[in-house]
Design a protein around this motif. Structure first.
Motif, PDB file in Angstrom:
ATOM      1  N   GLU A  80       6.339   2.419 -20.220  1.00  3.65           N
ATOM      2  CA  GLU A  80       5.796   1.098 -20.515  1.00  3.65           C
ATOM      3  C   GLU A  80       6.363   0.626 -21.839  1.00  3.65           C
ATOM      4  O   GLU A  80       6.390   1.358 -22.824  1.00  3.65           O
ATOM      5  CB  GLU A  80       4.272   1.173 -20.607  1.00  3.65           C
ATOM      6  N   HIS A  81       6.832  -0.589 -21.858  1.00  2.74           N
ATOM      7  CA  HIS A  81       7.401  -1.175 -23.063  1.00  2.74           C
ATOM      8  C   HIS A  81       6.516  -2.317 -23.526  1.00  2.74           C
ATOM      9  O   HIS A  81       5.939  -3.040 -22.725  1.00  2.74           O
ATOM     10  CB  HIS A  81       8.815  -1.722 -22.815  1.00  2.74           C
ATOM     11  N   GLY A  82       6.432  -2.491 -24.826  1.00  2.00           N
ATOM     12  CA  GLY A  82       5.688  -3.621 -25.379  1.00  2.00           C
ATOM     13  C   GLY A  82       6.473  -4.904 -25.178  1.00  2.00           C
ATOM     14  O   GLY A  82       7.670  -4.894 -24.928  1.00  2.00           O
ATOM     15  N   MET A  83       5.772  -6.016 -25.292  1.00  2.00           N
ATOM     16  CA  MET A  83       6.412  -7.313 -25.145  1.00  2.00           C
ATOM     17  C   MET A  83       7.214  -7.636 -26.402  1.00  2.00           C
ATOM     18  O   MET A  83       6.724  -7.487 -27.507  1.00  2.00           O
ATOM     19  CB  MET A  83       5.373  -8.383 -24.888  1.00  2.00           C
ATOM     20  N   ILE A  84       8.424  -8.059 -26.198  1.00  2.00           N
ATOM     21  CA  ILE A  84       9.275  -8.449 -27.321  1.00  2.00           C
ATOM     22  C   ILE A  84       9.417  -9.962 -27.278  1.00  2.00           C
ATOM     23  O   ILE A  84       9.848 -10.519 -26.285  1.00  2.00           O
ATOM     24  CB  ILE A  84      10.675  -7.790 -27.213  1.00  2.00           C
ATOM     25  N   GLU A  85       9.038 -10.633 -28.343  1.00  2.00           N
ATOM     26  CA  GLU A  85       9.141 -12.092 -28.357  1.00  2.00           C
ATOM     27  C   GLU A  85      10.428 -12.487 -29.070  1.00  2.00           C
ATOM     28  O   GLU A  85      10.769 -11.956 -30.109  1.00  2.00           O
ATOM     29  CB  GLU A  85       7.932 -12.689 -29.078  1.00  2.00           C
TER      30      GLU A  85
END
Length: 88
Positions: A80-85
């Motif tokens: 699972e990867h975090g959201m990158i903005e």
């Protein structure tokens, strides 16, 4: 200008879909075919690319990579990867 009739055979479902598209963009099938023919004559080419090359997305190596990824996810091995903005 003298008018003539041009007859085309196609799958009835494809024709229905094409008629619906033409309706959605405010034209009928005759207008769409006339636009196509005029574009061919004006540009002296088909107004789209014709190739025997298949989409690289569907290459055997890419499909194998996708199958491995799906198998890993199905086996609980996904990451699972975090959201990158993206900054603007």
């Amino acid at each position: 200008m003298t008018q003539t009739t041009f007859s085309v055979r196609m799958d009835s479902e494809v024709k229905e879909q094409f008629d619906e598209f033409c309706s959605q963009v405010g034209m009928n099938t005759t207008v769409a075919f006339n636009m196509f023919v005029r574009a061919v004559l004006r540009e002296k080419r088909l107004p789209f690319e014709v190739t025997t090359e298949s989409d690289p997305f569907y290459s055997e190596s890419n499909l194998a990579h996708l199958r491995r990824g799906v198998a890993a996810l199905n086996n609980g091995q996904g990451v699972e990867h975090g959201m990158i903005e993206a900054s603007q």
